[in-house]
Design an enzyme around this catalytic site. Structure first.
Site, PDB file in Angstrom:
ATOM      1  N   ASP A 183       0.879  -1.147   0.000  1.00 34.75           N
ATOM      2  CA  ASP A 183       0.000   0.000   0.000  1.00 34.75           C
ATOM      3  C   ASP A 183       0.929   1.212   0.000  1.00 34.75           C
ATOM      4  O   ASP A 183       2.097   1.100   0.367  1.00 34.75           O
ATOM      5  CB  ASP A 183      -0.884  -0.022   1.246  1.00 34.75           C
ATOM      6  CG  ASP A 183      -1.745   1.212   1.384  1.00 34.75           C
ATOM      7  OD1 ASP A 183      -2.350   1.633   0.377  1.00 34.75           O
ATOM      8  OD2 ASP A 183      -1.799   1.765   2.498  1.00 34.75           O
ATOM      9  N   ASP A 224       0.171   5.130   0.902  1.00 36.08           N
ATOM     10  CA  ASP A 224       0.047   6.082   2.002  1.00 36.08           C
ATOM     11  C   ASP A 224      -0.018   5.347   3.339  1.00 36.08           C
ATOM     12  O   ASP A 224      -0.893   4.516   3.558  1.00 36.08           O
ATOM     13  CB  ASP A 224      -1.200   6.955   1.820  1.00 36.08           C
ATOM     14  CG  ASP A 224      -1.167   7.739   0.510  1.00 36.08           C
ATOM     15  OD1 ASP A 224      -0.074   8.022   0.005  1.00 36.08           O
ATOM     16  OD2 ASP A 224      -2.256   8.055  -0.011  1.00 36.08           O
TER      17      ASP A 224
END
Length: 183
Positions: free
Chosen positions: A12, A14
């Site tokens: 992922d 952020d």
């Protein structure tokens, strides 16, 4: 902790690679790497482990930033990686809001299917998905990957609010600590 060398590590963005913001990361200036994340990606490359990124970017549909700004953020990542920029084999992103009910927004598996098809790497127990939210854990399970939670970003909150559901999920302080564990 892990016995097999990964065929692929999906991250992922952020909260795992860069600092997260409840107000959205909207520009390359706001995009700031988490301490150790760039080094972690370089270490994966050094050990010949491919890296891909799967990220929800609903700020695009919300009109907070555009595709050019997203490209600039990713270019900043590549610049920070320097000669190791090719460690990132693919970046898949979802520009939609949840109400769009698209197939690419995590926890649906569209982004991970895109990565698997582009890289020609089938998902099995040698593919790890590292995230900081519960939807990251869900998408890992939904796609047949091994989920990993990091406490950076929203990870501590995720751990607190989904403690029972995360009993079987490996948890690390940050991306660098996870990478050290698989090498």
């Amino acid at each position: 902790m892990f016995k097999k060398k990964p065929a692929l590590v999906i991250l992922d963005r952020d909260g795992v690679i860069n600092e997260d913001s409840d107000a959205y990361v909207k520009s390359k200036d706001e995009w700031q790497p988490i301490v150790g994340s760039i080094e972690a990606i370089k270490l994966l490359k050094k050990h010949h482990i491919p890296v891909a990124i799967a990220t929800n970017q609903s700020g695009i549909a919300r009109g907070l930033f555009d595709l050019f700004a997203l490209h600039e953020m990713h270019q900043k990542l590549y610049t920070l990686l320097g000669q190791d920029a090719d460690a990132i084999w693919h970046i898949a992103f979802c520009p939609h809001v949840p109400e769009d009910e698209c197939m690419c927004r995590k926890p649906k598996v569209g982004l991970l299917e895109e990565i698997s098809q582009k890289l020609k790497i089938p998902f099995n127990k040698k593919v790890y998905f590292v995230g900081d939210s519960f939807r990251d854990i869900e998408v890992a399970y939904n796609a047949g990957c091994i989920p990993v939670l990091v406490k950076s970003g929203k990870g501590l909150k995720t751990l607190t609010t989904h403690q029972e559901a995360l009993k079987e999920v490996p948890v690390f302080d940050n991306l660098y600590q996870f990478v050290e564990s698989i090498l």
